[in-house]
Design an enzyme around this catalytic site. Structure first.
Site, PDB file in Angstrom:
ATOM      1  CG  PHE A  98       0.805  -0.411  -3.288  1.00 40.95           C
ATOM      2  CD1 PHE A  98       1.972  -0.402  -4.029  1.00 40.95           C
ATOM      3  CD2 PHE A  98       0.102   0.761  -3.145  1.00 40.95           C
ATOM      4  CE1 PHE A  98       2.426   0.771  -4.625  1.00 40.95           C
ATOM      5  CE2 PHE A  98       0.544   1.940  -3.728  1.00 40.95           C
ATOM      6  CZ  PHE A  98       1.716   1.942  -4.475  1.00 40.95           C
ATOM      7  N   PRO A 124      -6.880   3.622  -5.089  1.00 35.48           N
ATOM      8  CG  PRO A 124      -8.237   3.372  -6.965  1.00 35.48           C
ATOM      9  CD  PRO A 124      -7.603   4.423  -6.078  1.00 35.48           C
ATOM     10  CB  CYS A 125      -3.887   0.159  -2.776  1.00 32.60           C
ATOM     11  SG  CYS A 125      -5.349  -0.454  -1.899  1.00 32.60           S
ATOM     12  CD  GLN A 126      -7.246  -2.342  -7.120  1.00 34.62           C
ATOM     13  OE1 GLN A 126      -6.602  -1.293  -7.097  1.00 34.62           O
ATOM     14  NE2 GLN A 126      -8.547  -2.363  -7.084  1.00 34.62           N
ATOM     15  CG  ASN A 156      -2.381   1.771  -0.054  1.00 33.63           C
ATOM     16  OD1 ASN A 156      -2.272   0.619  -0.422  1.00 33.63           O
ATOM     17  ND2 ASN A 156      -2.364   2.797  -0.905  1.00 33.63           N
TER      18      ASN A 156
END
Length: 374
Positions: A82, A78-80, A117
């Protein structure tokens, strides 16, 4: 056949693509129940574990896959934090799920790693995070490369860019897929034009006479004013500037705004955006109201969105309508994953013929080369 496990599998976009390329999926892990149900339904020969990766032990995974060898570990932590759209909070606890990805790589030591990502990972403000990720893999013995790939170059009828990190334990540079489709008619190379929304609707909606996840009733517009407005919008158009409103809408349907007082005298995002069957789509996200059907006065169905994401027409999404949309919007397009998977398999064949690469890449070079689409 090379094997892999998918640590943040979601509905299975990466897994679907890697299997298209010739890999065998042993296991998918996700904390979202409906996503994992979709993954399991479409990967009946793979194991599935529901839960937070931080709470899942190496032994649990070994048991689930009967101690089979793992050639590749993949996933999109999970990359919220970034994201270039979201709050970009580098302290977001979800970002540190990368260390769980790292934990599994250290435990199983696959020959290859694939981590995807958002493009925001390569932003200068996230430079320290990118350095940490690369150095962490280097310390485990992996040669790492990072590129941003645009899905429409690989057969996906959609402009969707993802950061793809590849690593291998052979000390050679990773191989990324060459462009298979050019950007537009203005592109001088001899590649074919990108797949379009029309191509997706013609090829990826129906399977053996059936169309799944395609209930037109759920795609109807309930707001009468919105429905009246979209009726006047031509295919491929929308409303962002006052000139769009003047061109497409009758006065009684104009927006109640003072265009001179709106920031930059435009809407932040285009409203009433109809897709164009003759072009590729913008990025499909988790909200069905982002785009409208090219010719009908309605939203897209989940099947239509999945087709634009390049999911096969027999890939069935489970759960509620909103859960289906979330699964589809969050997925890596399978055809993009398939192109990456093909190059990993090529590297495996060529690994003993390639010259050794610089083990620790220069971060500025990584960032400068990442957006090269050649």
């Amino acid at each position: 056949m090379k094997t892999f496990i998918d640590l943040f599998c979601g509905a299975g976009g990466i897994s679907c693509g890697l299997e298209m390329a010739g890999f065998n999926c042993l296991l998918g892990i996700d904390f979202d129940k409906s996503s994992l149900e979709t993954f399991q339904f479409n990967h009946p020969n793979s194991k599935a574990i529901l839960g937070d990766l931080r709470e899942i032990t190496v032994k649990t995974i070994q048991t689930a896959i009967s101690n089979q060898n793992i050639d590749l570990i993949c996933g999109g932590p999970p990359c919220q934090g970034f994201s270039t759209i979201g709050a970009n909070d580098k302290k977001d606890h979800r970002n540190f799920l990368f260390f769980e990805f790292l934990r599994m790589v250290e435990a199983f030591q696959p020959n290859f790693i694939l981590m995807e990502n958002v493009t925001g990972l390569l932003a200068r403000r996230n430079e320290s995070t990118l350095a940490l990720i690369i150095n962490s893999f280097n310390q485990l013995g992996y040669t790492v490369d990072v590129r941003v790939l645009s899905a429409h170059h690989y057969g996906v009828p959609q402009a969707r860019r993802r950061t793809i990190l590849l690593g291998n334990r052979f000390g050679v540079s990773n191989i990324y897929p060459e462009k298979k489709f050019k950007d537009s008619e203005d592109d001088s190379n001899s590649l074919p034009l990108p797949h379009t929304v029309g191509w997706a609707f013609n090829n990826l909606l129906e399977f053996e006479g059936k169309t799944f996840n395609h209930n037109l009733e759920t795609a109807q517009i309930k707001n009468e004013l919105e429905r009246q407005r979209i009726h006047y919008i031509p295919e491929g158009k929308g409303i962002r500037y006052e000139r769009d409103q003047l061109a497409y809408l009758p006065p009684h349907l104009w927006f109640d705004v003072d265009w001179k007082k709106i920031r930059e005298e435009r809407f932040r995002e285009t409203k009433l955006k109809r897709l164009d069957r003759h072009q590729y789509s913008g990025t499909i996200n988790t909200n069905k109201t982002t785009y409208y059907h090219p010719t009908e006065d309605r939203y897209l169905t989940p099947r239509e969105a999945a087709a634009i994401q390049s999911f096969p027409p027999n890939y069935i999404f489970l759960g509620t309508l909103s859960q289906q949309w979330r699964q589809i919007g969050n997925a890596v397009p399978p055809l993009l994953a398939a192109s990456v998977g093909e190059e990993i398999l090529k590297l495996d064949q060529l690994k003993n013929k390639l010259k050794k690469a610089n083990f620790i890449p220069d971060l500025n070079t990584v960032r400068s080369q990442a957006f090269s689409y050649k």
